[in-house]
Motif scaffolding. Sequence first.
Motif, mmCIF file in Angstrom:
data_model
loop_
_atom_site.group_PDB
_atom_site.id
_atom_site.type_symbol
_atom_site.label_atom_id
_atom_site.label_comp_id
_atom_site.label_asym_id
_atom_site.label_seq_id
_atom_site.Cartn_x
_atom_site.Cartn_y
_atom_site.Cartn_z
ATOM 1 N N LEU A 261 0.825 -1.210 0.000
ATOM 2 C CA LEU A 261 0.000 0.000 0.000
ATOM 3 C C LEU A 261 0.862 1.266 0.000
ATOM 4 O O LEU A 261 0.511 2.273 -0.639
ATOM 5 N N LEU A 268 0.311 9.213 -4.186
ATOM 6 C CA LEU A 268 -0.731 10.242 -4.005
ATOM 7 C C LEU A 268 -0.173 11.442 -3.234
ATOM 8 O O LEU A 268 -0.441 12.595 -3.586
ATOM 9 N N TYR A 275 1.412 19.480 -6.527
ATOM 10 C CA TYR A 275 0.346 20.353 -7.043
ATOM 11 C C TYR A 275 -0.118 21.396 -6.034
ATOM 12 O O TYR A 275 -0.657 22.424 -6.427
ATOM 13 N N VAL B 83 -12.523 6.828 -13.184
ATOM 14 C CA VAL B 83 -12.160 5.461 -13.567
ATOM 15 C C VAL B 83 -11.809 4.643 -12.316
ATOM 16 O O VAL B 83 -11.118 3.643 -12.387
ATOM 17 N N LEU B 140 -9.216 16.486 -4.887
ATOM 18 C CA LEU B 140 -7.867 16.675 -5.439
ATOM 19 C C LEU B 140 -7.927 17.332 -6.819
ATOM 20 O O LEU B 140 -7.110 18.178 -7.159
ATOM 21 N N VAL B 144 -6.999 21.099 -5.940
ATOM 22 C CA VAL B 144 -5.538 21.049 -6.072
ATOM 23 C C VAL B 144 -5.118 20.984 -7.548
ATOM 24 O O VAL B 144 -4.002 21.333 -7.897
ATOM 25 N N GLY B 145 -6.047 20.539 -8.381
ATOM 26 C CA GLY B 145 -5.766 20.514 -9.818
ATOM 27 C C GLY B 145 -5.103 19.242 -10.301
ATOM 28 O O GLY B 145 -4.551 19.210 -11.397
ATOM 29 N N ILE B 146 -5.162 18.162 -9.502
ATOM 30 C CA ILE B 146 -4.565 16.897 -9.949
ATOM 31 C C ILE B 146 -5.591 16.148 -10.807
ATOM 32 O O ILE B 146 -6.735 15.964 -10.385
ATOM 33 N N ASP B 147 -5.142 15.714 -11.963
ATOM 34 C CA ASP B 147 -6.003 14.974 -12.883
ATOM 35 C C ASP B 147 -6.644 13.790 -12.157
ATOM 36 O O ASP B 147 -5.955 13.015 -11.485
ATOM 37 N N VAL B 149 -7.922 11.115 -13.380
ATOM 38 C CA VAL B 149 -7.720 9.775 -13.959
ATOM 39 C C VAL B 149 -6.620 8.996 -13.213
ATOM 40 O O VAL B 149 -6.894 7.908 -12.693
ATOM 41 N N PRO B 150 -5.380 9.522 -13.136
ATOM 42 C CA PRO B 150 -4.382 8.753 -12.371
ATOM 43 C C PRO B 150 -4.757 8.600 -10.902
ATOM 44 O O PRO B 150 -4.484 7.553 -10.303
ATOM 45 N N VAL B 151 -5.405 9.629 -10.339
ATOM 46 C CA VAL B 151 -5.747 9.539 -8.911
ATOM 47 C C VAL B 151 -6.759 8.420 -8.669
ATOM 48 O O VAL B 151 -6.568 7.570 -7.786
ATOM 49 N N LEU B 153 -7.352 5.885 -10.521
ATOM 50 C CA LEU B 153 -6.724 4.587 -10.803
ATOM 51 C C LEU B 153 -5.815 4.140 -9.655
ATOM 52 O O LEU B 153 -5.845 2.978 -9.242
ATOM 53 N N ILE B 154 -5.010 5.073 -9.163
ATOM 54 C CA ILE B 154 -4.118 4.727 -8.045
ATOM 55 C C ILE B 154 -4.953 4.358 -6.811
ATOM 56 O O ILE B 154 -4.621 3.438 -6.066
ATOM 57 N N MET B 155 -6.076 5.054 -6.650
ATOM 58 C CA MET B 155 -6.923 4.744 -5.490
ATOM 59 C C MET B 155 -7.567 3.359 -5.584
ATOM 60 O O MET B 155 -7.973 2.786 -4.570
ATOM 61 N N TYR B 157 -5.877 0.740 -6.401
ATOM 62 C CA TYR B 157 -4.875 -0.117 -5.757
ATOM 63 C C TYR B 157 -4.905 0.080 -4.240
ATOM 64 O O TYR B 157 -4.765 -0.869 -3.476
ATOM 65 N N VAL B 158 -5.071 1.334 -3.831
ATOM 66 C CA VAL B 158 -5.165 1.613 -2.389
ATOM 67 C C VAL B 158 -6.346 0.831 -1.804
ATOM 68 O O VAL B 158 -6.236 0.202 -0.752
#
Lengths: 300, 375
Positions: A261, A268, A275, B83, B140, B144-147, B149-151, B153-155, B157-158
Amino acid sequence: MSLEQYVANSIIELAPVFATFYLVALGHSLFEKAGLLDLAIDGVFFMGSSIAVRAAVASGSPIVGTVVAAIVTMLLGVALAFLMTYLPISHGAIGLSMMFLGYGIGIIVGYPARLEVGSIAMYAYSEGWAIAIMAISIAIGATVHIILKYTKLGAAIRACGENPHAASSLGVNVLLTRLIAGAVGFAIMGAGSSFFTLAWQKFWDPKSYTLGYGWLAFTVALTSGRHPIVLMPISLVFGGLIFYRVRIGVMYGVEKDVANLVPFIAALAAMLICYATKLKKVLAPPASLGKVYYKEERTV
Amino acid sequence: MRFIVVRRTKPHQYIKPLIIVLSLLTGMILVAILLVLIGAHPVTTLVTIAYSFITPQVVKDMLLLTMLGCALLISFKGAVWNVGAEGQLYVAIIPIVWITLYAVPWSASSPPHQQVLVILASITVAALFGAAWGAIAGALRAYVGIDEVPVTLIMNYVAYYLVNLLILGPFRGRYVYGYIRTDDLPDAYKLSINIVMQRTGNAFLDGFLEFIRAIVYYAYWVLAAILVALLTWVVFNYTSIGLRIKILGSNPEFLKAVGVDARKTILTALALSGSLVGIASAIYYLGDLTRLTYPIQSQTASYGYLAILVAWLSMLELPLIPLSAYVVSSLRNAGRNMQIFGLGGLESTLILLGSILLTYSTLRFLTEYEVRVVK
């Protein structure tokens, strides 16, 4: 074990991990520097690593595995760059589609090799290659940096990423420039992904596509502002975090899934730091990244 | 002679269905070619794909994917690309496991109304968890302006590893015969209706009866899918947030110009989308999954990812979501039926998914543009 030996062993252990993350993030960065959004990264990562295994097993040489992976992903990069530049289509949608396709193709390509040989260890790079792989990766990164910063082609790539319309009016062939960035970028990604299976893991499993390491390479690129030199320490940090997470976990009695994890939480957190702080300006993506490049009348 | 791409002056009447059909055909042909290349018989392959459209197995997937497709539609309409339904799906199950197995476990002495209350509470809390998980990516992106899509997707896995930790730790079952999984959901909380049907010996009639049995078994899911679709329709047609989301997707500058807080709209879109995923998740867990098995990333049916295909193939049109869900369910079914290496059809499903999406994403520009041949 003396300190020198410990450091030397650590470098040998970390070299393939570094090379994997560094090259995948470097290729991805080069692609994105030209304004092409790359959401295919995780699928390409898995596909490249699978193709490398298949080619290495078929030829008996890991070098052939790396070269074949680089060539196949290069062709894919050219195709993606062509579609994204020539047609007014969503970079994000194309990339995500390619991600799924990459997973599927990766399984189909890689599985027969595993069935054939069981373990791929004897087709992988030996430990003696570790330093060479690291050195080659750094040399590739330095070359990309020099090209991007000091050559006409590099300026054209950056111009296509910032404002392709302005670049075009100044005489830059946007399509050709992006095709080159796509080809070189994806070839580097392919080579990097080959090191994942042939130098680092020395193991291939169809379920590896669920690891999400491509997304960690994506984060490495994002948090280093897609800069070939800045990418180096960040790849090392992320690579180290992933490589040592289980060992550290065992040392402190932490569950394997906590260790799994951590890199994603770190990814993140890294994004958030980049950012939410002044780093955002320094590490800003190309202004036209992912934007449709369309002129009212286009010859196709 | 050369080809030029020009913007359409008026929309083409049949282009949307044409793109969908072309995408589906391309996906199926690509998979068929791949299977033929590795030794499968082309006719058998195509028959397997065709047969997969009329088997009762599609009922469950279609209903679940209809719910998830509606959930994603909420954010996709606003060009906010959630996503992360895969992660939201499993995170929303966490409170349900806790409620049904630990907080309010069923026993012979439990009052009858407990059954209804626990099921309703599970659905509500799952919706809240899904919303909260979606809102993280929303915040986010918005503030904060973070795209996203990657967030998102990464979440995913989290979420996988978080659920794994719970299965290994506090949720580890006591009656699991050495397996690493949670205990089974008590029968009283299951959302399914089991009926037994006698076989008649007539293949056609038995096939039809199997369909009836599947629909009865998933009757609660039918109801939930209708409610979720209705809710989505109400959001888009009768609420200001629905209108804002639609404008966010088509003309975000206009939204800002009229003084609407686009950031709140982004956040709400992802939270709403996550909450509908949460509802779908509750229905899925209570009606079919009934337990979580370790490691979750190897056990998942990837419904969260398939839902992306459902939403995109519907051309972001709500009435087309059930149809799109039916097609995707059938293709998934086909993937399972076309096992190449005994991997459960995983590779076929991924290639189908990828190639259909790729064709669709490439051809979608034809809805707004046309290609002309000029001399």
